[in-house]
Design an enzyme around this catalytic site. Structure first.
Site, mmCIF file in Angstrom:
data_model
loop_
_atom_site.group_PDB
_atom_site.id
_atom_site.type_symbol
_atom_site.label_atom_id
_atom_site.label_comp_id
_atom_site.label_asym_id
_atom_site.label_seq_id
_atom_site.Cartn_x
_atom_site.Cartn_y
_atom_site.Cartn_z
ATOM 1 N N ARG A 74 0.832 -1.220 0.000
ATOM 2 C CA ARG A 74 0.000 0.000 0.000
ATOM 3 C C ARG A 74 0.858 1.258 0.000
ATOM 4 O O ARG A 74 0.527 2.229 -0.681
ATOM 5 C CB ARG A 74 -0.971 -0.014 1.182
ATOM 6 C CG ARG A 74 -2.015 1.097 1.074
ATOM 7 C CD ARG A 74 -3.132 0.953 2.083
ATOM 8 N NE ARG A 74 -2.689 1.142 3.445
ATOM 9 C CZ ARG A 74 -3.459 0.998 4.525
ATOM 10 N NH1 ARG A 74 -4.731 0.629 4.376
ATOM 11 N NH2 ARG A 74 -2.992 1.179 5.732
ATOM 12 N N LYS A 173 -2.830 6.922 0.936
ATOM 13 C CA LYS A 173 -2.641 7.227 2.365
ATOM 14 C C LYS A 173 -1.561 8.304 2.463
ATOM 15 O O LYS A 173 -0.390 8.023 2.743
ATOM 16 C CB LYS A 173 -2.279 5.951 3.134
ATOM 17 C CG LYS A 173 -2.484 6.105 4.629
ATOM 18 C CD LYS A 173 -2.539 4.764 5.306
ATOM 19 C CE LYS A 173 -2.491 4.883 6.811
ATOM 20 N NZ LYS A 173 -3.548 5.679 7.417
ATOM 21 N N GLU A 206 -16.556 6.293 5.758
ATOM 22 C CA GLU A 206 -15.654 5.718 6.770
ATOM 23 C C GLU A 206 -15.554 6.658 7.951
ATOM 24 O O GLU A 206 -16.167 7.727 7.975
ATOM 25 C CB GLU A 206 -14.271 5.442 6.164
ATOM 26 C CG GLU A 206 -13.560 6.675 5.628
ATOM 27 C CD GLU A 206 -12.162 6.387 5.071
ATOM 28 O OE1 GLU A 206 -11.609 5.313 5.338
ATOM 29 O OE2 GLU A 206 -11.641 7.270 4.383
HETATM 30 N N1 PMP Z 1 -9.583 4.893 6.949
HETATM 31 C C1 PMP Z 1 -8.696 5.848 7.262
HETATM 32 C C2 PMP Z 1 -8.974 7.237 6.827
HETATM 33 C C3 PMP Z 1 -7.541 5.554 7.992
HETATM 34 O O1 PMP Z 1 -6.667 6.499 8.312
HETATM 35 C C4 PMP Z 1 -7.326 4.218 8.400
HETATM 36 C C5 PMP Z 1 -6.118 3.872 9.223
HETATM 37 N N2 PMP Z 1 -5.004 3.644 8.435
HETATM 38 C C6 PMP Z 1 -8.276 3.246 8.047
HETATM 39 C C7 PMP Z 1 -9.382 3.619 7.315
HETATM 40 C C8 PMP Z 1 -8.062 1.802 8.403
HETATM 41 O O2 PMP Z 1 -7.057 1.238 7.600
HETATM 42 P P1 PMP Z 1 -6.137 0.059 8.110
HETATM 43 O O3 PMP Z 1 -7.030 -1.033 8.519
HETATM 44 O O4 PMP Z 1 -5.301 -0.294 6.933
HETATM 45 O O5 PMP Z 1 -5.344 0.591 9.241
#
Ligand code: PMP
Length: 320
Positions: A74, A173, A206
């Site tokens: 990622r 990200k 989200e």
């Molecule tokens: N959405 C956002 C905006 C985030 O910052 C995160 C944390 N990284 C997640 C979802 C969850 O992603 P992950 O399970 O890969 O940590």
């Protein structure tokens, strides 16, 4: 963090509040592992000047880097999406993470992996930043108080929508998290910890730092990856757990009315892990009513959280 010794606006110097010992953790910054107090970057780094860079938040369980390969994939995908060439290999990045865990004797903890655009000029031009900055912090994190994991938490729907895919795809990200921070502030201002963000079309997408799921009549539903969300690694893992446990899981767009009508709602993330959202407060602009979703953590959320815990406390925590 600093504690002001004066009124806002005065020029008096502020005194730092020590939240950590100065020497811990040991942090990797641009080629060296140094004590926290020496872990510094240039003020000309575009990561600082413009949020120009990418990052990952990664869990360490039982000394193993949970889903290490997916986090590497990622961060490389995020970097590629912003035209940032990472000048070390994925293996070298993983070695850095292992060194930082070892240096800080972390068995269960959290890694923050950061690649910045690097030092440049005061202008925006990323082509004037020849060498990316690389930072790896291995430390601890607790996103929400422990009792909320047992009882569930109240969340509020943010007035502020999630950034649309065509402006800055949330699948990247990036270090630019102001959209999330300002949304989260809407919760903090109410004494809550998390928001539910909608996209500009009004669909649920989200939280500010976690993905969202609902459970209705035994079926688990989460928004699809093109709904202005980060494609969470925990989200994917939870979907795999559902499949393994014979629970139907679907990716589907839904609006807030569907969420309020759910039997259970939960959030997932590397930092958040799995946590139930038991009450949802609507936006003030929509009346601000609070709906109770479930009395405490619901049975499906509980089963998934138990299955998740079984995996991350086992001897062979998956790194891929
Ligand atoms: N959405 C956002 C905006 C985030 O910052 C995160 C944390 N990284 C997640 C979802 C969850 O992603 P992950 O399970 O890969 O940590």
């Amino acid at each position: 963090m600093s504690q002001s010794t004066t009124k806002p606006g005065d020029m008096t110097i502020t005194a730092p509040v020590q939240v950590h010992q100065e020497d811990k953790p040991l942090i990797y910054v641009n080629g060296r592992i140094v004590p926290r107090s020496q872990a510094t970057v240039s003020v000309y780094d575009h990561g600082l000047l413009y949020g120009d860079g990418v990052f990952e938040g990664i869990r360490v369980y039982n000394g193993r880097i949970f889903k290490a390969q997916q986090h590497l994939d990622r961060i490389w995908a995020s970097a590629e999406a912003i035209g940032l060439k990472i000048h070390i290999s994925p293996k070298e990045m993983l070695d850095l993470q292992r060194k930082c865990i070892e240096a800080n004797e972390i068995v269960n903890g959290y890694i923050r992996m950061i690649v910045t655009r690097g030092e440049g000029t005061l202008g925006l031009n990323p082509n004037l930043c020849p060498v990316p900055g690389i930072i790896c912090i291995a430390d601890q994190i607790r996103l929400y108080p422990q009792e909320l994991y047992e009882n569930g938490m109240k969340v509020v729907v943010a007035e502020r929508p999630r950034i649309p895919v065509e402006c800055l795809d949330p699948r990247i990200k990036s270090l630019n998290y102001l959209n999330n921070i300002l949304a989260k502030t809407e919760a903090l201002d109410k004494g809550l910890f998390e928001v539910i963000m909608l996209n500009t079309e009004g669909y649920v997408c989200e939280g500010s730092g976690d993905n969202i799921f609902l459970v209705k009549d035994g079926v688990v539903i989460t928004p699809p990856t093109d709904a202005s969300i980060l494609e969470g690694i925990t989200r994917r893992f939870v979907m795999e757990l559902c499949a393994k446990m014979g629970i139907t899981v679907r990716e589907e767009l839904f609006r807030i009315e569907t969420l309020l009508d759910a039997d259970e709602v939960f959030l997932t993330g590397s930092a958040a892990e799995i946590i139930a959202a038991t009450e949802v407060e609507e936006r003030a602009s929509k009346g601000g009513a609070t709906t109770r979703i479930s009395e405490g953590e619901g049975p499906v959320t509980n089963k998934l959280r138990q299955a998740f815990t079984d995996v991350v406390t086992s001897a062979d925590v998956p790194e891929d």
